[in-house]
Design an enzyme around this catalytic site. Structure first.
Site, mmCIF file in Angstrom:
data_model
loop_
_atom_site.group_PDB
_atom_site.id
_atom_site.type_symbol
_atom_site.label_atom_id
_atom_site.label_comp_id
_atom_site.label_asym_id
_atom_site.label_seq_id
_atom_site.Cartn_x
_atom_site.Cartn_y
_atom_site.Cartn_z
ATOM 1 N N GLU A 210 -4.138 -1.946 -8.616
ATOM 2 C CA GLU A 210 -3.750 -1.452 -9.581
ATOM 3 C C GLU A 210 -3.671 -2.583 -10.570
ATOM 4 O O GLU A 210 -4.048 -1.659 -11.972
ATOM 5 C CB GLU A 210 -1.402 -1.522 -8.682
ATOM 6 C CG GLU A 210 -1.552 -0.864 -7.970
ATOM 7 C CD GLU A 210 -2.012 -1.341 -6.053
ATOM 8 O OE1 GLU A 210 -2.391 -2.209 -6.104
ATOM 9 O OE2 GLU A 210 -1.826 -0.574 -5.770
ATOM 10 N N ASP B 293 2.365 1.310 1.176
ATOM 11 C CA ASP B 293 3.002 0.298 2.479
ATOM 12 C C ASP B 293 4.805 0.774 2.684
ATOM 13 O O ASP B 293 5.945 0.996 2.370
ATOM 14 C CB ASP B 293 3.201 -1.467 1.559
ATOM 15 C CG ASP B 293 2.016 -1.389 1.887
ATOM 16 O OD1 ASP B 293 1.165 -1.307 1.863
ATOM 17 O OD2 ASP B 293 1.268 -2.725 1.328
ATOM 18 N N ASP C 254 -7.437 -1.321 -1.664
ATOM 19 C CA ASP C 254 -6.320 -1.854 -2.381
ATOM 20 C C ASP C 254 -6.124 -2.754 -3.308
ATOM 21 O O ASP C 254 -7.114 -3.284 -3.772
ATOM 22 C CB ASP C 254 -5.448 -2.667 -0.573
ATOM 23 C CG ASP C 254 -4.512 -2.104 0.097
ATOM 24 O OD1 ASP C 254 -3.940 -2.126 -1.015
ATOM 25 O OD2 ASP C 254 -4.223 -2.468 0.947
#
Ligand SMILES: *[C@@H]1O[C@H](CO)[C@@H](O)[C@H](O)[C@H]1NC(C)=O
Length: 955
Positions: free
Chosen positions: A550, A623, A547
């Site tokens: 980015e 999300d 996760d």
């Protein structure tokens, strides 16, 4: 049905509604840049406006120098001159166009001066001087042989290349100004720089003018606007963002100055464009920004950037698809404009009235574009995937159901959920651990108070062949006596700041460093962290979740890293930003590959991705929120991933933020049962929502949806196999399956499961009791559950009360499934198959089934079974080896062993829908096996409902 043009007009209204309903949670717009706040985007839009305003008096300043043109071995090379006017020397831009098999072209444009490193960086920056040339190192894996038939004809005015199948494609490269037209079927399909918006900001030294605005602006914090006294550069450009840019608290030092690249790409007579996943919006595209970031509580139908980017765009019209892949890893904006044709001589006779004009703008890097001329959507995805890699063939467990939440708080909690799922006869394959399992957010550790016995927990799961997934993120906690961070620091394996020191920022653990996966040494170190000795408390049924890659940095600009940070090789973060997530995902995949001997197929879920990420795992849409609009949006988002070569995609079932109503949760499970990646997940502040907690009838209905997923696992696994060998999508939008049926081009709320003929339209509205499904002309469909027939050629209304998933079967297909409910996919391994056959009007049907051990790489040595089933003329069902498979079956040792192991597994039941009337009554089925003939004498009954069922023996 709405055509996409109408939809565009409706959207502002819808947005207002969402804003009212969901005002409680919303994205913080001020944290993310608009085009106006991103200097290079603003400059290029202003440039485009200038071009448009100038009309026919505008001449693009880019020309090909005729005497530099060379045509050789599939390449056209030459130099483009960018003229600056005012007697200044022109800028040299090396051009290469590679014509590849089978009819793909790649255009690359660089800048000679930067390429040679003949520039000066400001602030003594150690950054690389070249434009970033290594995107292809991460993205491309295959096929780039030159087209042997390619021929070029050169004249002073233009170079015309014929290439592709039967040399039927043409590229017309005009020299002055530079533009390229791609022609198929005597029609221009794609135009580059047809509108003259191409732009490549060449290097220039900073000329110190009188210091006014910029110095002062730094002092006064509240000054947000650009200083007014900006000088204007070439073509009236605004120079104020060339050298330094501030956003929020962060100032980007921009040591290389302005370096953006832009191109206009027009699709004449194409009204629909699709692709470019990485935003929440309809399948048919509008303006889009690609800059991978952690967007908290993202909103619907927005051009805003999300976590990942795949810059592959399709343009589609009746019977023709073309595509472009913009291979650039920097921040990118794409403006999309649909323009009514006044009279476009290029497209006379095609009948379409609209052109789609696109304007692609990247902050830096090369202009590097692949051009695909179709003509079908499947040709484009196949050619794109042949270059960027097919999706991984995943372990079979990973296409079962995943039970996740932030967080299962102790090992006892995990075991308890596992027991309760078993007790309630709810199938699932994987339970997940979010960040709280760690000791203080230090990855590769366990919290010893809450997870004292991780191995015992994994052992219990393994008893039902269930798995555990644990999260590992790229930020490494900055804390004394943590061996992982000590190694990262002492071996210098992290991402650097602009001064070339280790970059420190904030994430879940507080102060953290970030592994730099562009560094081979860091990747090697990463491998070592996943061994059983190193990551203590892990067993072979533990898999991974990446996760925040980015990367998410809580105190960074736009919640990510400063663009002037430095990676291995001194590339700036700006150069590689959109690739960052892929490199981390890849490193985890490669580490897991080395964990087991012999290797098993890794499973790694990622949030951030780029073209090529499909090779190393699954993705989810991040999300989302527990709202009907997010359920609705999940479908175009997942379809968009599927046509962009990354089909192993899903959305959090139930919605991550907020508490879904029981109805919403139930509908979401029914939809999720048709996501390629199927995971329920929830935020730490939400109420527990494991399916058995919801209460009846909801728990029962959710269980039915889960069982349907497990029943169809053989069809899903076969679809994954197809994707892993061809790049074809697993779930497919209407236009992809019926490329000539214009009425369905705007549809993005119903879809097909691979080649099975299964057509799904999930219910995404509250209180629905029916849904309308559009069926293409001249086709017949049957309800999956009741076998009720529906005739195509319009919209049909089908019942959809809460306990019903709208699911139809197109006539003419054979669907493999397994009908015995079990706790997990692993426990279904030796179960017999059922074949569900829907005959078309000629009594024909076909289908396929791919099986292997579902976990190892032995399938590469022939340890698989791949069957084609055909039913012909209403009388004979045949099972034969799949013709297009590599016919290693039966040859190697592993293949033989596997065939032997599987010899006891067969088809136990055949269900025939639309069986011939003459079958009514009782009959006998003759089973004939390879070689000998065997009269099984199996009895079967055929009811007047035109449905037959037969129980038979082995294959
Ligand atoms: C992961 O990245 C490495 C280094 O670029 C590359 O060699 C490897 O092929 C990649 N792995 C996959 C499965 O794509």
């Amino acid at each position: 049905m709405l055509s996409s043009v109408i939809r565009v007009q409706l959207l502002p209204l819808l947005l207002v509604t969402f804003a009212i309903l969901e005002s409680a949670v919303s994205v913080k717009h001020e944290n993310f840049k608009t085009c106006d706040q991103s200097g290079f985007c603003k400059r290029n839009r202003a440039f485009a406006d200038h071009v448009t305003a100038s009309g026919s008096s505008w001449a693009s300043p880019y020309t090909v120098l005729p005497n530099t043109v060379k045509i050789k071995n599939g390449f056209v090379t030459g130099t483009i001159l960018k003229s600056l006017g005012d007697g200044q020397p022109s800028i040299h831009l090396p051009l290469s166009i590679h014509f590849q098999e089978p009819g793909v072209a790649r255009i690359t444009i660089d800048e000679a001066q930067r390429q040679k490193g003949d520039i000066e960086l400001r602030h003594g920056s150690p950054a690389r001087k070249e434009r970033y040339t290594e995107v292809d190192k991460w993205v491309l894996v295959g096929q780039s042989e030159s087209d042997p038939g390619m021929k070029g004809e050169f004249s002073q005015k233009e170079t015309i290349v014929s290439y592709g199948p039967g040399n039927g494609y043409k590229a017309i490269i005009r020299h002055s100004p530079f533009s390229v037209d791609f022609v198929r079927d005597d029609q221009v399909q794609i135009k580059f720089n047809g509108n003259g918006m191409m732009n490549l900001e060449h290097w220039r030294p900073k000329v110190e003018k009188e210091k006014k605005g910029s110095e002062e602006a730094k002092e006064g914090e509240e000054i947000k606007e650009e200083p007014k006294e900006v000088s204007t550069g070439e073509h009236g450009e605004d120079e104020s963002t060339w050298w330094e840019e501030s956003f929020g608290e962060n100032t980007d030092s921009k040591p290389k100055g302005p370096e953006s690249v832009a191109m206009d790409i027009t699709f004449p007579a194409y009204e629909h464009v699709y692709g470019i996943p990485g935003h929440a919006g309809p399948l048919a595209l509008k303006e889009t920004r690609l800059y991978n970031s952690d967007v908290f509580e993202y909103e619907m139908d927005s051009p805003m950037t999300l976590y990942g980017a795949i810059p592959l765009m399709y343009a589609h019209r009746k019977q023709s698809s073309v595509g472009v892949f913009w291979m650039n890893a920097a921040e990118t904006w794409i403006d999309i404009e649909k323009q009514k044709q006044s009279s476009n001589p290029l497209s006379l006779g095609i009948g379409a009235k609209t052109d789609t004009k696109t304007h692609w703008i990247s902050e830096n890097g090369l202009i590097d574009i692949f051009v695909f001329l179709g003509p079908e959507p499947k040709d484009i995805i196949q050619q794109y995937s042949a270059r960027t890699g097919n999706t991984q063939l995943p372990q079979e467990f990973s296409i079962g159901y995943h039970q996740c939440r932030w967080n299962y708080v102790t090992d006892e909690d995990v075991k308890d959920v596992d027991n309760k799922m078993t007790r309630h006869h709810i199938p699932y394959d994987v339970i997940w651990l979010d960040i709280e399992y760690t000791d203080g957010k230090k990855y590769f550790t366990w919290d010893e108070h809450t997870f004292p016995d991780p191995l015992g927990m994994q052992k219990q799961l393994d008893a039902s062949q269930r798995k555990l997934v644990a999260i590992i993120d790229p930020h490494i906690k900055n804390e004394a006596n943590y061996p992982v961070v000590e190694a990262l620091k002492s071996q210098d394996l992290g991402i650097h700041n602009k001064d070339n020191n280790l970059y420190e920022g904030w994430c879940w653990p507080g102060s953290s460093y970030w592994i730099d996966c562009f560094n081979p040494a860091a990747r090697k170190w990463w491998d070592s962290l996943f061994t059983y000795q190193s990551f203590k408390g892990t067993a072979s049924n533990l898999f991974l979740w990446n996760d925040m890659n980015e990367p998410s940095v809580f105190n960074g600009p736009e919640t990510t890293m400063p663009k002037d940070n430095l990676h291995h090789g001194n590339w700036e973060h700006r150069d590689i930003h959109n690739l960052n997530g892929l490199t981390f995902h890849n490193a985890t995949y490669e580490a897991m590959l080395k964990r087991d001997h012999p290797a098993k197929r890794p499973f790694v879920l990622t949030r951030s991705y780029y073209s090529g990420s499909q090779r190393v795992g699954a993705m989810w849409t991040g999300d989302n929120q527990a709202s009907w609009s997010h359920l609705q949006a999940s479908i175009p988002m997942i379809l968009s991933m599927n046509i962009a070569g990354f089909p192993f995609a899903g959305a959090d079932v139930g919605g991550f933020f907020g508490n879904p109503s029981k109805e919403l949760l139930t509908r979401w499970y029914q939809a999720g049962a048709f996501y390629p990646f199927f995971r329920g997940h929830a935020h730490i502040d939400t109420r527990r929502r494991e399916p058995y907690l919801i209460g009846d009838p909801y728990t029962q209905i959710i269980t039915q949806a889960l069982r349907l997923r497990y029943q169809l696992l053989p069809a899903w696994y076969t679809a994954f196999h197809t994707a892993s060998t061809s790049g074809y999508p697993i779930v497919r939008p209407h236009y992809y399956v019926h490329p000539s049926d214009e009425a369905g081009f705007g549809l993005d709320d119903q879809f097909y499961l691979a080649d099975t003929g299964l057509l799904i339209k999930p219910v995404v509205t509250e209180g629905a009791t029916t849904v309308d499904i559009y069926l293409p002309p001249s086709s017949t469909y049957y309800d999956y559950f009741t076998f009720k027939p529906y005739t195509g050629g319009g919209t049909v209304t089908i019942p959809a009360p809460l306990d019903t998933i709208p699911l139809l079967m197109q006539a003419g297909h054979i669907i493999p499934r397994k009908d015995r409910p079990r706790r997990s996919s692993g426990l279904m391994r030796w179960d017999p198959y059922t074949l569900l056959i829907t005959l078309d009007e000629h009594g024909n049907a076909e289908g396929e089934l791919y099986i292997d051990d579902g976990e190892s790489f032995d399938y590469r040595d022939g340890a698989f079974i791949h069957r084609r089933f055909t039913f012909s003329a209403g009388r004979e069902l045949r099972s034969s080896n799949f013709a297009s498979g590599i016919d290693v079956q039966g040859s190697g040792k592993k293949a033989k062993e596997y065939a032997k192991r599987m010899s006891g597994v067969g088809v136990e039941k055949v269900i025939i829908v639309n069986a011939p009337r003459t079958w009514e009554g009782r009959g006998t089925v003759v089973v004939q096996e390879e070689g000998g003939r065997r009269r099984g004498g199996q009895r079967c009954s055929f009811s007047a409902g035109r449905r037959g069922e037969a129980r038979i023996g082995r294959w």
